[in-house]
Motif scaffolding. Structure first.
Motif, PDB file in Angstrom:
ATOM      1  N   UNK A  86      56.081  28.871   7.585  1.00  0.00           N
ATOM      2  CA  UNK A  86      54.928  29.776   7.699  1.00  0.00           C
ATOM      3  C   UNK A  86      55.363  31.224   7.833  1.00  0.00           C
ATOM      4  N   UNK A  87      56.678  31.485   7.998  1.00  0.00           N
ATOM      5  CA  UNK A  87      57.185  32.841   8.184  1.00  0.00           C
ATOM      6  C   UNK A  87      58.205  33.180   7.101  1.00  0.00           C
ATOM      7  N   UNK A  88      57.885  32.857   5.850  1.00  0.00           N
ATOM      8  CA  UNK A  88      58.822  33.098   4.755  1.00  0.00           C
ATOM      9  C   UNK A  88      59.170  34.578   4.670  1.00  0.00           C
ATOM     10  N   UNK A  89      60.473  34.898   4.727  1.00  0.00           N
ATOM     11  CA  UNK A  89      60.899  36.292   4.739  1.00  0.00           C
ATOM     12  C   UNK A  89      62.319  36.398   4.221  1.00  0.00           C
ATOM     13  N   UNK A  90      62.666  37.534   3.669  1.00  0.00           N
ATOM     14  CA  UNK A  90      64.039  37.837   3.282  1.00  0.00           C
ATOM     15  C   UNK A  90      64.712  38.736   4.312  1.00  0.00           C
ATOM     16  N   UNK A  91      64.129  38.824   5.485  1.00  0.00           N
ATOM     17  CA  UNK A  91      64.672  39.665   6.546  1.00  0.00           C
ATOM     18  C   UNK A  91      65.738  38.868   7.295  1.00  0.00           C
ATOM     19  N   UNK A  92      67.005  39.116   6.969  1.00  0.00           N
ATOM     20  CA  UNK A  92      68.100  38.308   7.498  1.00  0.00           C
ATOM     21  C   UNK A  92      69.052  39.098   8.393  1.00  0.00           C
ATOM     22  N   UNK A  93      68.837  40.409   8.524  1.00  0.00           N
ATOM     23  CA  UNK A  93      69.722  41.246   9.339  1.00  0.00           C
ATOM     24  C   UNK A  93      68.976  41.783  10.553  1.00  0.00           C
ATOM     25  N   UNK A  94      69.528  41.635  11.774  1.00  0.00           N
ATOM     26  CA  UNK A  94      68.920  42.319  12.904  1.00  0.00           C
ATOM     27  C   UNK A  94      69.017  43.831  12.721  1.00  0.00           C
TER      28      UNK A  94
ATOM     29  N   UNK B 247      72.623  47.481   0.537  1.00  0.00           N
ATOM     30  CA  UNK B 247      72.641  48.662  -0.340  1.00  0.00           C
ATOM     31  C   UNK B 247      71.756  49.792   0.178  1.00  0.00           C
ATOM     32  N   UNK B 248      71.919  50.128   1.447  1.00  0.00           N
ATOM     33  CA  UNK B 248      71.137  51.226   2.016  1.00  0.00           C
ATOM     34  C   UNK B 248      71.728  52.572   1.608  1.00  0.00           C
TER      35      UNK B 248
ATOM     36  N   UNK C 298      90.080  36.282  13.822  1.00  0.00           N
ATOM     37  CA  UNK C 298      90.055  36.772  12.456  1.00  0.00           C
ATOM     38  C   UNK C 298      88.699  36.734  11.779  1.00  0.00           C
ATOM     39  N   UNK C 299      87.683  36.234  12.436  1.00  0.00           N
ATOM     40  CA  UNK C 299      86.356  36.224  11.822  1.00  0.00           C
ATOM     41  C   UNK C 299      85.904  37.661  11.572  1.00  0.00           C
ATOM     42  N   UNK C 300      85.383  37.920  10.384  1.00  0.00           N
ATOM     43  CA  UNK C 300      84.949  39.267  10.048  1.00  0.00           C
ATOM     44  C   UNK C 300      83.585  39.573  10.687  1.00  0.00           C
ATOM     45  N   UNK C 301      83.304  40.836  10.964  1.00  0.00           N
ATOM     46  CA  UNK C 301      82.040  41.192  11.614  1.00  0.00           C
ATOM     47  C   UNK C 301      80.856  41.035  10.671  1.00  0.00           C
ATOM     48  N   UNK C 302      79.701  40.704  11.251  1.00  0.00           N
ATOM     49  CA  UNK C 302      78.437  40.735  10.531  1.00  0.00           C
ATOM     50  C   UNK C 302      77.430  41.486  11.390  1.00  0.00           C
ATOM     51  N   UNK C 303      76.194  41.576  10.931  1.00  0.00           N
ATOM     52  CA  UNK C 303      75.221  42.423  11.635  1.00  0.00           C
ATOM     53  C   UNK C 303      74.868  41.875  13.021  1.00  0.00           C
ATOM     54  N   UNK C 304      74.826  40.568  13.185  1.00  0.00           N
ATOM     55  CA  UNK C 304      74.531  40.006  14.504  1.00  0.00           C
ATOM     56  C   UNK C 304      75.696  40.216  15.455  1.00  0.00           C
ATOM     57  N   UNK C 305      76.928  40.032  14.958  1.00  0.00           N
ATOM     58  CA  UNK C 305      78.104  40.257  15.797  1.00  0.00           C
ATOM     59  C   UNK C 305      78.181  41.702  16.263  1.00  0.00           C
ATOM     60  N   UNK C 306      77.658  42.656  15.468  1.00  0.00           N
ATOM     61  CA  UNK C 306      77.681  44.061  15.876  1.00  0.00           C
ATOM     62  C   UNK C 306      76.936  44.282  17.185  1.00  0.00           C
ATOM     63  N   UNK C 307      75.848  43.529  17.404  1.00  0.00           N
ATOM     64  CA  UNK C 307      75.106  43.695  18.648  1.00  0.00           C
ATOM     65  C   UNK C 307      75.963  43.301  19.840  1.00  0.00           C
ATOM     66  N   UNK C 308      76.778  42.269  19.677  1.00  0.00           N
ATOM     67  CA  UNK C 308      77.713  41.910  20.737  1.00  0.00           C
ATOM     68  C   UNK C 308      78.764  42.994  20.918  1.00  0.00           C
ATOM     69  N   UNK C 309      79.263  43.543  19.804  1.00  0.00           N
ATOM     70  CA  UNK C 309      80.318  44.549  19.868  1.00  0.00           C
ATOM     71  C   UNK C 309      79.872  45.805  20.599  1.00  0.00           C
TER      72      UNK C 309
ATOM     73  N   UNK D 126      73.740  49.236   9.163  1.00  0.00           N
ATOM     74  CA  UNK D 126      74.117  48.693   7.858  1.00  0.00           C
ATOM     75  C   UNK D 126      75.089  47.540   8.061  1.00  0.00           C
ATOM     76  N   UNK D 127      75.302  46.763   7.020  1.00  0.00           N
ATOM     77  CA  UNK D 127      76.259  45.666   7.092  1.00  0.00           C
ATOM     78  C   UNK D 127      77.679  46.221   7.129  1.00  0.00           C
TER      79      UNK D 127
END
Length: 279
Positions: free
Chosen positions: A55-63, A123-124, A192-203, A231-232
């Motif tokens: 019911x919440x179909x979205x392409x919003x995948x980045x915090x 691509x911001x 060695x895991x590379x950062x993503x947008x969710x991990x940035x909030x922890x960082x 941005x990513x």
């Protein structure tokens, strides 16, 4: 699976608004689970909710933004995170996250409540951003492993990170804080895991408190936190800078900024911290 992915792993059932996980002792700083790890886990829950609920179909995948209030200190052990989608718009989907753990009496205790928005940071175009600070290369900075043993004994979370502090802002570890209210360094996950947008909030909440550079080595619990993901991030080291300009009434602010390996500003935050002043 990386240690970070395991630490933020969630199990879900028939209810798309409820997930369960376990905080590990390896995420502890002092007497609490690191607040950045708690926030990243909550964001993962909301992100999974947005993807899984038909019911919440979205392409919003980045915090994109998170505002969190910490009610009580999260402890190692099971927790539940409830999510509620408040609005799905064209650019952002916004929801609420609440984390509970059972208290000593078996009754649920609220640990953190947050509101966050997800978007798509692909691509911001950036018209203006703060320039990254000059830092010595990581191999000329001070590893967290070189911190005093009594400090490391109460900072298991740091064992999950490869943290290299700028020597100019690490005098506090030798009893010589600069008193400028600045902390800077390089950060990446140790496995060695590379950062993503969710991990940035922890960082944004991963470095030692900037209060240490003001000679305040006690616990500085986060009361409120607002973080923005811009941005990513590119793979590689993150360059992190903390600062504080205001201290009084047992509270201080801490501002954080993160640049990726390509020199892009990828995240920033401000949090209000409690401070225990020396007597």
């Amino acid at each position: 699976m990386s240690e970070y992915d395991d630490a933020t792993r969630l199990e879900s059932g028939d209810d798309p608004t409820l997930r369960h996980g376990t905080f590990h002792e390896q995420g502890m700083i002092g007497n609490a689970v690191n607040g950045g790890l708690v926030m990243a886990t909550a964001l993962r829950a909301l992100g999974e909710h947005l993807v899984a609920d038909p019911t919440e179909t979205t392409e919003h995948v980045d915090p994109v933004v998170l505002s969190a209030y910490f009610m009580t200190a999260s402890q190692p052990g099971p927790f539940s995170v409830a999510t509620e989608v408040m609005r799905c718009g064209r650019k952002l989907s916004t929801g609420q996250m609440t984390i509970h753990q059972d208290g000593d009496d078996g009754q649920p205790v609220e640990r953190m409540r947050a509101i966050g928005s997800f978007g798509n940071l692909t691509d911001l175009e950036v018209q203006r951003q703060a320039a990254p600070p000059d830092l010595p290369p990581p191999d000329r900075c001070l590893s967290a492993e070189q911190a005093p043993p009594d400090f490391l004994a109460n900072a298991k979370f740091l064992e999950r990170l490869d943290l290299r502090l700028d020597p100019a802002t690490a005098g506090w570890a030798l009893g010589k804080p600069s008193m400028r209210g600045v902390m800077r360094g390089w950060l990446r996950l140790r496995d060695g895991r590379e950062p993503d947008t969710t991990m940035l909030m922890m960082a944004l909440d991963a470095l030692p408190p900037v209060a240490f550079d003001l000679g305040l080595l006690g616990w500085t619990p986060t009361l409120e936190f607002t973080g923005h993901i811009r941005r990513r991030p590119a793979p590689g080291w993150l360059r992190v800078s903390l600062s504080s300009e205001t201290l009084g009434g047992g509270m201080m602010e801490e501002d954080a900024m993160i640049w990726d390996s390509a020199g892009n500003l990828v995240a920033q935050s401000r949090q209000l911290c409690g401070v225990r002043m020396p007597r």
